[in-house]
Write an enzyme that holds these catalytic residues in place. Structure first.
Site, mmCIF file in Angstrom:
data_model
loop_
_atom_site.group_PDB
_atom_site.id
_atom_site.type_symbol
_atom_site.label_atom_id
_atom_site.label_comp_id
_atom_site.label_asym_id
_atom_site.label_seq_id
_atom_site.Cartn_x
_atom_site.Cartn_y
_atom_site.Cartn_z
ATOM 1 N N ARG A 1 8.093 75.796 50.570
ATOM 2 C CA ARG A 1 8.291 75.728 52.026
ATOM 3 C C ARG A 1 8.918 74.369 52.301
ATOM 4 O O ARG A 1 8.264 73.328 52.131
ATOM 5 C CB ARG A 1 6.943 75.894 52.744
ATOM 6 N N HIS B 1 13.361 82.739 57.051
ATOM 7 C CA HIS B 1 11.913 82.887 56.864
ATOM 8 C C HIS B 1 11.633 84.319 56.409
ATOM 9 O O HIS B 1 11.058 85.123 57.147
ATOM 10 C CB HIS B 1 11.205 82.581 58.175
ATOM 11 N N GLN C 1 7.916 85.917 56.557
ATOM 12 C CA GLN C 1 7.460 86.271 57.896
ATOM 13 C C GLN C 1 8.097 87.570 58.372
ATOM 14 O O GLN C 1 7.436 88.430 58.955
ATOM 15 C CB GLN C 1 7.792 85.153 58.877
ATOM 16 N N ASP D 1 9.868 82.948 69.403
ATOM 17 C CA ASP D 1 9.392 81.857 68.562
ATOM 18 C C ASP D 1 9.356 80.604 69.433
ATOM 19 O O ASP D 1 9.909 80.589 70.541
ATOM 20 C CB ASP D 1 10.351 81.683 67.370
ATOM 21 N N CYS E 1 5.563 84.799 65.582
ATOM 22 C CA CYS E 1 5.180 84.341 64.242
ATOM 23 C C CYS E 1 4.098 83.269 64.265
ATOM 24 O O CYS E 1 3.509 82.980 63.219
ATOM 25 C CB CYS E 1 6.410 83.855 63.476
ATOM 26 N N ARG F 1 1.084 88.888 56.880
ATOM 27 C CA ARG F 1 1.680 87.896 55.982
ATOM 28 C C ARG F 1 0.995 87.971 54.617
ATOM 29 O O ARG F 1 1.658 87.894 53.571
ATOM 30 C CB ARG F 1 1.512 86.491 56.569
#
Length: 302
Positions: A102, A129, A132, A220, A260, A288
Site C-alpha cells: 500500500r 485501488h 476495494q 469517496d 470505501c 474486503r
C-alpha cells in the site's frame, strides 16, 4: 493471473472467478468450514500509507487461510532510503510467498512485480485501488443478484477509486456515469479505456445528470491521504458533489449507496443517506476480507 496490480490487467473472466471464489470463502467462514488454502505460506505487507481496513483484513484473511502475515512499515524497509526497489523485490522474493503493498506511486508496485519472483498485490496506490473495487463488485452482486442492466454512478474526485470503479464496472457489463469537476477528471489512460465502451460510459460535471437512472451510487472523500494540505481548496471545488436526498431522488427506486470509508459525513455524503445505506456500506467493508482472501488464494495457493 500472476499479480493484482490494477483492474486494467484483469479480464472479465478473471474478475468473475475472483468474485465467485470470494462468495465461496465467505460462505465457508460463516458456516465454520475451514479453508486453509495457504497453510505454511507467508505474506509480507508493506505499508507506506497507513490503513485500518487494509491491514486488519489482510492479516485476518491470511490467518483464516492458514498462513502467516508479516507487517512491514516504511520504517522497517530500506525502500526510499537508498535501496532500489528492484533489490528489495529480489530479496523479499527469497523470504516470502507473496507481497501486498500500500503505497503512493503505481510504478513502485509495477517494479516489485517486474523484479521479484512472487505474486504482488496492490493494496492501494494513487492511481488505483483494485482490492476495494473487487469488494464493491462483490457487494453489488450480493444485493442486486447480477450486474445485468445496472448503472453505477460515481460522484466526486476522479481519483484511484474512480479509476478502478470505471474499469471494473465496465468490464462486468455495467453502465458507468461519473460526475467530477473539470479539474479533477480521471487520467487519460482511464478515459481512453472507457471510450472503448461507447455510450456505456458518460462523464459530466453535473451530479444530478450522472445520478439519473443509477442503481448504485458511490463516492469517496474529497481529500485523500497525502492531500490534507489541499483540503480547503478541495472543499470549494467539490461543493455540490454530495450524495444527498436530492441526488437519490434522481436514482432508480431501490438504488444502493457504497463508500470505501472513512466517510466524512456532511461533506461527500449526508449523515441521513449514509445511515439509510449503512448495511450496504458495512457489508462492503466486510467484503474486503473475502475478496482479498480470494485474490490471495488465486495468486499464492500453488
Amino acid at each position: 493471473m500472476k499479480h493484482l496490480l490494477k483492474m486494467l490487467d484483469l479480464s472479465t473472466d478473471e474478475i468473475i472467478e475472483i468474485l465467485n471464489l470470494a462468495d465461496q470463502l465467505k460462505y465457508e467462514l460463516k458456516h465454520g468450514i475451514p479453508h486453509p488454502h495457504l497453510k505454511g505460506k507467508t505474506l509480507g505487507m508493506i505499508f507506506q500509507k497507513a490503513s485500518t481496513r487494509t491491514r486488519v483484513s489482510f492479516e485476518t484473511g491470511m490467518y483464516q487461510l492458514g498462513g502467516y502475515p508479516l507487517f512491514l512499515s516504511s520504517n522497517d524497509l530500506q525502500i526510499g532510503r537508498g535501496e532500489p526497489v528492484q533489490d528489495t523485490a529480489r530479496v523479499l522474493s527469497r523470504y516470502l510467498d507473496g507481497i501486498m503493498i500500500r503505497t503512493f506511486e503505481q510504478k513502485e508496485v509495477e517494479d516489485l512485480a517486474k523484479y521479484g519472483s512472487i505474486p504482488i498485490i496492490n493494496g492501494l496506490t494513487d492511481f488505483c485501488h483494485p482490492c476495494q473495487v473487487l469488494a464493491d463488485l462483490m457487494t453489488i452482486r450480493e444485493f442486486k443478484g447480477s450486474f445485468d442492466g445496472l448503472k453505477m454512478c460515481f460522484i466526486g474526485d476522479g481519483n484511484n477509486m474512480a479509476n478502478s470503479l470505471i474499469v471494473g464496472c465496465l468490464k462486468v457489463g455495467m453502465k458507468v456515469s461519473i460526475a467530477c469537476p473539470d479539474d479533477y477528471q480521471p487520467p487519460k489512460e482511464i478515459l481512453d479505456f472507457a471510450a472503448q465502451y461507447g455510450d456505456k460510459f458518460d462523464m459530466t460535471n453535473s451530479p444530478v445528470q450522472a445520478a439519473k437512472g443509477a442503481d448504485v451510487l458511490i463516492t469517496d472523500v474529497w481529500a485523500s491521504m497525502g492531500q490534507e494540505g489541499e483540503a480547503e481548496k478541495r472543499r470549494k471545488a467539490f461543493a455540490g458533489y454530495q450524495i444527498n436526498d436530492e441526488l437519490m431522488a434522481q436514482a432508480n427506486d431501490g438504488a444502493m449507496v457504497l463508500h470505501c470509508l472513512p466517510a466524512h459525513r456532511e461533506e461527500e455524503i449526508t449523515e441521513k443517506v449514509f445511515e439509510a445505506h449503512a448495511n450496504e456500506i458495512f457489508e462492503e467493508a466486510e467484503n474486503r476480507l473475502h475478496a482479498q482472501k480470494a485474490v490471495m488464494v488465486k495468486l499464492m495457493a500453488k
